[in-house]
Design an enzyme around this catalytic site. Sequence first.
Site, PDB file in Angstrom:
ATOM      1  N   ARG A 165       0.882  -1.263   0.181  1.00 56.04           N
ATOM      2  CA  ARG A 165       0.223  -0.023   0.047  1.00 56.04           C
ATOM      3  C   ARG A 165       0.813   1.307   0.080  1.00 56.04           C
ATOM      4  NH1 ARG A 165      -2.265   2.531   4.483  1.00 56.04           N
ATOM      5  NH2 ARG A 165      -4.217   3.828   4.017  1.00 56.04           N
ATOM      6  N   LYS A 212       3.324  -7.048  12.682  1.00 50.19           N
ATOM      7  CA  LYS A 212       2.352  -7.262  11.430  1.00 50.19           C
ATOM      8  C   LYS A 212       3.123  -8.822  10.853  1.00 50.19           C
ATOM      9  CE  LYS A 212       2.391  -5.817   6.619  1.00 50.19           C
ATOM     10  NZ  LYS A 212       2.464  -4.597   5.682  1.00 50.19           N
ATOM     11  N   ARG A 230      -1.521   4.833  13.328  1.00 55.21           N
ATOM     12  CA  ARG A 230      -0.404   4.222  14.447  1.00 55.21           C
ATOM     13  C   ARG A 230      -1.000   4.514  16.054  1.00 55.21           C
ATOM     14  NH1 ARG A 230       1.037   2.989  10.169  1.00 55.21           N
ATOM     15  NH2 ARG A 230       3.224   3.293   9.044  1.00 55.21           N
TER      16      ARG A 230
END
Length: 318
Positions: free
Chosen positions: A118, A183, A316
């Site tokens: 992205r 992640k 975030r």
Amino acid sequence: MPTDLTPDALGKKLAPLLANGQADLAQLGLPEGELRVLGFDVSNGQVRIPEGVERLDVKTIASSLSERARAWLTDLQALEVVGSTNTLLGELAARNSAHGGAHGAVRLAELQVQGRGRRGRNWQSPFGQNLALSLGVRLPLKPEALGGYSLCAGLAAADALQSAGVPDVTLKWPNDVLVRGRKISGILVEVFAAGPSTDIIVGIGINFRIPFEARREIDQPVIDLEDLGGGFSRNQLAGALISSLIDFSEGFAETGFAPMRIAFDKQHHFHGETCTLLLGNERLSGSVRGVTPSGELELLVDGQIRTFSAGEVSLRPS
């Protein structure tokens, strides 16, 4: 990836290594450091495919699909070296627009060197140590009716990981899957208008083992399945992921994202948390309230709820 080589040229240089599992460093003509970043072991002048790598096998993947996914599948290929699996399927969708686009097609790669994330980020998948998969599906919806589909794909990826026994799986709006707050998977959704329908290419990467040389180039907290003790099968997880994506995509075609929003909020790692939203050079701080029926993020900012679409926005923790 060596910057002066195309994926095809790189594949030709690596051919002796991929065919035999090892090759002389001098024979390959590639820098030792580059080979390590690409996921290979290098020692004493020899280059090897790391021990324990489970090579992709289309028969094993196909045999692990759900009945619905088997009925949908028309074209499953596992390739050695590619630039981007999403690019390959995007080209297929454009060439074949009048005859189903890329619907029913899946591309996987042992080594992906020009993966796209992205916001234009590059994403590289070392040889045999991650899952790099792209899937094409044609939905009977206009592009403007696809709001929330990337969140739907995230739910599908989380479902596949959970079914494989991965613990502590959560989601990060709009397109990341986390384990223990780090992640483990990223999702890139691309759409191609096709008359009254839309061709969608869903690219998903899952970290199985990130080599040290590749890990230190990543600018965010990451985790891989080896950190969780390993023992996971790339082929079995690929089958589970394809099956889950088809289930969730067909559900989306019938109802849109709205019925899935509660499930997303429950799995959203930052639901109810105070976070910072990055909009270019602007930063907004607020409390995550949930997502809308079309997938926008709801953020409580200075006493007012504001909504944001994915676009160029990044979330975030504060």
